[in-house]
Design an enzyme around this catalytic site. Structure first.
Site, PDB file in Angstrom:
ATOM      1  N   LYS A 198      38.149  62.236  25.870  1.00  0.00           N
ATOM      2  CA  LYS A 198      39.158  62.920  25.066  1.00  0.00           C
ATOM      3  C   LYS A 198      38.445  63.876  24.107  1.00  0.00           C
ATOM      4  O   LYS A 198      37.861  63.444  23.122  1.00  0.00           O
ATOM      5  CB  LYS A 198      40.006  61.935  24.253  1.00  0.00           C
ATOM      6  CG  LYS A 198      41.197  62.631  23.569  1.00  0.00           C
ATOM      7  CD  LYS A 198      41.701  61.906  22.352  1.00  0.00           C
ATOM      8  CE  LYS A 198      40.924  62.237  21.105  1.00  0.00           C
ATOM      9  NZ  LYS A 198      41.056  63.661  20.651  1.00  0.00           N
ATOM     10  N   CYS A 306      26.318  67.178  11.522  1.00  0.00           N
ATOM     11  CA  CYS A 306      26.098  65.874  10.889  1.00  0.00           C
ATOM     12  C   CYS A 306      24.662  65.666  10.440  1.00  0.00           C
ATOM     13  O   CYS A 306      24.387  64.828   9.586  1.00  0.00           O
ATOM     14  CB  CYS A 306      26.541  64.745  11.818  1.00  0.00           C
ATOM     15  SG  CYS A 306      25.871  64.851  13.477  1.00  0.00           S
ATOM     16  N   GLU A 404      29.981  63.480   2.660  1.00  0.00           N
ATOM     17  CA  GLU A 404      29.700  64.520   3.642  1.00  0.00           C
ATOM     18  C   GLU A 404      30.729  65.645   3.521  1.00  0.00           C
ATOM     19  O   GLU A 404      31.906  65.463   3.826  1.00  0.00           O
ATOM     20  CB  GLU A 404      29.731  63.934   5.057  1.00  0.00           C
ATOM     21  CG  GLU A 404      29.317  64.910   6.119  1.00  0.00           C
ATOM     22  CD  GLU A 404      29.254  64.278   7.505  1.00  0.00           C
ATOM     23  OE1 GLU A 404      28.362  64.659   8.281  1.00  0.00           O
ATOM     24  OE2 GLU A 404      30.086  63.400   7.803  1.00  0.00           O
TER      25      GLU A 404
END
Length: 502
Positions: A198, A306, A404
């Protein structure tokens, strides 16, 4: 030190450039199940938006539980025959996939930039590493190693078998749609599994195009692509009793949700989640080289990365000089639409929601007294552009230094000695990556060993290779992408012991 209180960059616009893609370049706006594109079970659709222009470029079907169940059934049906193929056969398929992708590099680059707003240089790098990932796994699956067969108990021969898991559910993020798909698909197929993937509902186009390009190379049902939202399609994949493992690259919150959904069936879980990479700059570092490296390490893919070098910890004795160097680099970054020039380095945020999230962090930081050295806010639209930003005078424990942000934002803190540097670098809930900058070899070995992060670079940042693992500690999840360790993750070991006593 010179500072500014607002954005200093301007967005370069494409005035007379042709569009990146045409209607003919788009993949079928459908699900890909059992080797063919199929309609969804409902008429619900999701708009796919070009973040540089805010124009809708495609509409994809929104999956239901039934759509996921259909894809899983196809993967279950295909798994036995795919698992029975010897490594050489699977390897040749992966090489063929890599060749097909290489033939369509330009199309994939343009499609990726149109969907994500990435500068063309970033998309080219993504496609190149996508191809390399398939090539590496094609070779690695033919050379896996394990404990040698032998007698470890008297008169009993032990043989270690490495087997596929079965069906793997995959959920990929919006920041590297094609590359993160490859990081999962290549080792999953190499290890003999089938899969249902997905992609992010925001950036599904290159994953669907991948399925279209390689459909004739893979047996039906081996790779299935279902579009949709995490709350429905992702949740069903994670909980599905016929899915043997769920692998996700995404946010920490998504990781928690997937792990909870997977718990009832006790399936394996592979999580590659967020990061808050500290950049520890000691007083003996080459400051100019460090600042120049962070131009890429911090702002690659517009900071939507990331592993981005987003949190600088610099020795107090050189902090002012270093900030001047860094600000100089950041102010010269070229911000623009991907069609506005090959030298564009920073593109838009991927969506309006993410743009508002990033600018919200900046507004709160300024309200809390954090000083803006350059950038600091949104740039004029259309498009979801944020100025490349350096924040200074950041106190220990500040929100922008712990959470983050996932945008073109670097925070700068200072430290007094090694102990403080290590303590503060580790004092975040995430543990994906970090870097150490020093000319002292003994110090670099020692500090790297003490940092609680899955990857630690010394005098560089954000350099990746297919041969070495990628993955984190703590809140950054568990499991490893890339390298032979990924093949381990997507395999199981079986011990078979033969009594040969006579």
């Amino acid at each position: 030190m010179t500072t500014t209180t607002g954005p200093t960059a301007a967005v370069r616009r494409a005035t007379d450039a042709p569009p990146l893609i045409t209607e003919a370049d788009l993949p079928p706006a459908r699900h890909f199940i059992d080797g063919k594109f199929v309609d969804g079970s409902t008429q619900q659709a999701i708009d796919v938006v070009d973040p540089s222009t805010e124009n809708v470029i495609a509409r994809i079907p929104e999956a239901t539980v039934e759509d996921i169940d259909s894809a899983v059934a196809a993967a279950v049906s295909a798994k036995e025959q795919w698992a029975l193929r010897v490594p050489k056969d699977r390897s040749e398929v992966l090489h063929a996939v890599a060749d097909r992708l290489a033939e369509h590099t330009d199309l994939l680059v343009r499609l990726e930039s149109a969907n994500t707003g990435k500068p063309l240089a970033v998309s080219r790098d993504d496609v190149a590493m996508t191809i390399d990932t398939f090539r590496f796994m094609a070779g690695a699956v033919r050379a896996t190693t394990s404990l040698a067969a032998g007698d470890y108990a008297e008169d009993h021969l032990s043989v270690i078998l490495r087997e596929p898991l079965g069906v793997v559910g995959v959920i990929t993020p919006w920041n590297y749609p094609l590359l993160m798909a490859a990081w999962k698909i290549a080792p999953i197929l190499a290890a003999g599994n089938t899969l249902v993937i997905k992609p992010s509902e925001q950036t599904p186009l290159t994953t669907l195009k991948f399925a279209e390009l390689v459909a004739d190379l893979l047996p039906p049902g081996v790779v299935n692509v279902v579009n949709g939202y995490g709350a429905v399609a992702g949740a069903r994949l994670a909980e599905h009793p016929d899915v043997d493992m769920i692998a996700l690259t995404g946010s920490v919150n998504s990781g928690r949700a997937v792990a909870r959904a997977a718990a009832d069936t006790l399936k394996r879980v592979h999580l590659e989640l967020g990061g808050k990479a500290p950049v520890v700059v000691f007083e003996d570092a080459d400051l100019a080289a460090t600042a120049s490296s962070l131009r890429t390490g911090s702002f690659w893919n517009s900071g939507q990365e990331c592993g981005a070098a987003c949190r600088v910890l610099v020795h107090e004795s050189v902090a002012e000089r270093f900030v001047e160097q860094l600000v100089g680099e950041v102010r010269s970054l070229v911000v623009g639409e991907p069609t506005s020039g090959e030298d564009v380095e920073v593109g838009p945020m991927v969506s309006k929601a993410h743009f508002e999230r990033v600018t919200g962090y900046l507004e709160r930081a300024k309200a809390e007294g954090v000083r803006v050295a350059t950038g600091g806010g949104a740039l004029d639209g259309p498009g979801y552009f944020v100025a490349p930003t350096v924040l200074v005078d950041v106190p220990e424990g500040a929100e922008v230094a712990r959470e983050e942000i996932f945008g073109p934002v670097v925070t700068v803190e200072t430290f007094a000695d090694e102990e403080e540097a290590v303590r503060r670098a580790n004092d975040v809930p995430l543990g994906l990556s970090a870097s150490v900058w020093t000319e002292n070899a003994r110090r670099s070995h020692d500090i790297a060993a003490r940092l609680d992060f899955g990857t630690v670079w010394v005098n560089s940042h954000l350099v990746l290779a297919g041969e070495v693992p990628w993955g984190g500690f703590k809140g950054s999840g568990y499991g490893r992408d890339l390298s032979i360790y990924a093949l381990d993750d997507y395999s199981r070991t079986k011990h078979v012991m033969h009594n040969h006593g006579r």
